[in-house]
Design a protein around this motif. Structure first.
Motif, mmCIF file in Angstrom:
data_model
loop_
_atom_site.group_PDB
_atom_site.id
_atom_site.type_symbol
_atom_site.label_atom_id
_atom_site.label_comp_id
_atom_site.label_asym_id
_atom_site.label_seq_id
_atom_site.Cartn_x
_atom_site.Cartn_y
_atom_site.Cartn_z
ATOM 1 N N UNK A 1 29.801 79.630 42.519
ATOM 2 C CA UNK A 1 30.235 78.403 41.857
ATOM 3 C C UNK A 1 30.655 77.393 42.921
ATOM 4 N N UNK A 2 30.261 76.173 42.739
ATOM 5 C CA UNK A 2 30.581 75.125 43.711
ATOM 6 C C UNK A 2 32.000 74.600 43.454
ATOM 7 N N UNK A 3 32.713 74.449 44.526
ATOM 8 C CA UNK A 3 34.086 73.948 44.465
ATOM 9 C C UNK A 3 34.085 72.521 43.909
ATOM 10 N N UNK A 4 35.087 72.192 43.120
ATOM 11 C CA UNK A 4 35.176 70.864 42.504
ATOM 12 C C UNK A 4 35.290 69.758 43.555
ATOM 13 N N UNK A 5 36.018 70.007 44.617
ATOM 14 C CA UNK A 5 36.171 69.016 45.681
ATOM 15 C C UNK A 5 34.829 68.751 46.368
ATOM 16 N N UNK A 6 34.092 69.804 46.657
ATOM 17 C CA UNK A 6 32.780 69.643 47.288
ATOM 18 C C UNK A 6 31.845 68.865 46.362
ATOM 19 N N UNK A 7 31.891 69.193 45.089
ATOM 20 C CA UNK A 7 31.062 68.483 44.120
ATOM 21 C C UNK A 7 31.422 66.997 44.071
ATOM 22 N N UNK A 8 32.697 66.693 44.136
ATOM 23 C CA UNK A 8 33.127 65.280 44.164
ATOM 24 C C UNK A 8 32.609 64.574 45.407
ATOM 25 N N UNK A 9 32.671 65.233 46.561
ATOM 26 C CA UNK A 9 32.145 64.640 47.793
ATOM 27 C C UNK A 9 30.641 64.376 47.667
ATOM 28 N N UNK A 10 29.921 65.323 47.090
ATOM 29 C CA UNK A 10 28.475 65.150 46.926
ATOM 30 C C UNK A 10 28.171 64.005 45.973
ATOM 31 N N UNK A 11 28.915 63.891 44.892
ATOM 32 C CA UNK A 11 28.703 62.799 43.936
ATOM 33 C C UNK A 11 29.009 61.448 44.581
ATOM 34 N N UNK A 12 30.084 61.371 45.344
ATOM 35 C CA UNK A 12 30.404 60.128 46.057
ATOM 36 C C UNK A 12 29.282 59.765 47.016
ATOM 37 N N UNK A 13 28.791 60.772 47.748
ATOM 38 C CA UNK A 13 27.697 60.521 48.676
ATOM 39 C C UNK A 13 26.470 59.986 47.936
ATOM 40 N N UNK A 14 26.137 60.588 46.797
ATOM 41 C CA UNK A 14 24.961 60.163 46.035
ATOM 42 C C UNK A 14 25.089 58.699 45.623
ATOM 43 N N UNK A 15 26.264 58.295 45.149
ATOM 44 C CA UNK A 15 26.455 56.887 44.767
ATOM 45 C C UNK A 15 26.317 55.958 45.978
ATOM 46 N N UNK A 16 26.876 56.353 47.106
ATOM 47 C CA UNK A 16 26.765 55.527 48.313
ATOM 48 C C UNK A 16 25.316 55.437 48.792
ATOM 49 N N UNK A 17 24.611 56.539 48.720
ATOM 50 C CA UNK A 17 23.207 56.555 49.150
ATOM 51 C C UNK A 17 22.341 55.695 48.229
ATOM 52 N N UNK A 18 22.597 55.745 46.939
ATOM 53 C CA UNK A 18 21.847 54.902 45.993
ATOM 54 C C UNK A 18 22.100 53.428 46.294
ATOM 55 N N UNK A 19 23.341 53.082 46.628
ATOM 56 C CA UNK A 19 23.658 51.700 47.019
ATOM 57 C C UNK A 19 22.820 51.287 48.230
ATOM 58 N N UNK A 20 22.753 52.147 49.247
ATOM 59 C CA UNK A 20 21.975 51.819 50.443
ATOM 60 C C UNK A 20 20.495 51.672 50.123
ATOM 61 N N UNK A 21 19.985 52.563 49.307
ATOM 62 C CA UNK A 21 18.567 52.501 48.941
ATOM 63 C C UNK A 21 18.262 51.195 48.222
ATOM 64 N N UNK A 22 19.157 50.768 47.342
ATOM 65 C CA UNK A 22 18.908 49.562 46.555
ATOM 66 C C UNK A 22 18.840 48.308 47.418
ATOM 67 N N UNK A 23 19.701 48.179 48.407
ATOM 68 C CA UNK A 23 19.649 46.946 49.198
ATOM 69 C C UNK A 23 18.562 46.986 50.268
#
Length: 130
Positions: A1-23
């Motif tokens: 099972x993935x730790x909740x903190x690690x999952x939060x870090x991954x989700x934050x990264x995904x949002x930041x990466x999507x922002x970079x891809x969009x611009x």
């Protein structure tokens, strides 16, 4: 099972990466470089601020106590930004570009290629805390 903190870090990264891809999104690599050059010519600091995943990789490296995977993640981000700056300088500032490089920069990109970071980097975040 993935730790909740690690999952939060991954989700934050995904949002930041999507922002970079969009611009940065364009149909060719030269189009992507042209969009990046618009920020670069205003200020190199603005260009760097437009890459929040770079700063997030520093955060992950610090929080994970310089885990090998986190350092590797950060190193890839440094090489990525360094390569972008080098190409912007070569193409738009020095205007010295080989025929082979111009062909590569003008080739159409697959529509999913800019999203590769969403697949490549999250495992490093997971491994940094495992």
């Amino acid at each position: 099972m993935i730790n909740e903190l690690i999952l939060n870090y991954i989700i934050i990264y995904i949002f930041l990466e999507i922002y970079e891809v969009q611009w940065q999104k364009a149909t060719t690599m030269i189009g992507m470089l042209a969009r990046m050059h618009e920020y670069y010519k205003k200020s190199v600091f603005l260009f760097l601020i437009m890459h929040p995943t770079f700063y997030f990789s520093i955060f992950i490296m610090l929080v994970s106590n310089y885990n090998m995977y986190a350092v590797f993640f950060f190193s890839i981000k440094v090489l990525d930004i360094g390569m972008k700056i080098m190409l912007i300088k070569q193409v738009f500032i020095d205007k010295e570009i080989s025929h082979e490089l111009s062909l590569a920069l003008l080739a159409p990109l697959h529509k999913f290629l800019p999203f590769m970071g969403l697949v490549v980097y999250p495992p490093f975040i997971y491994l940094a805390f495992s």
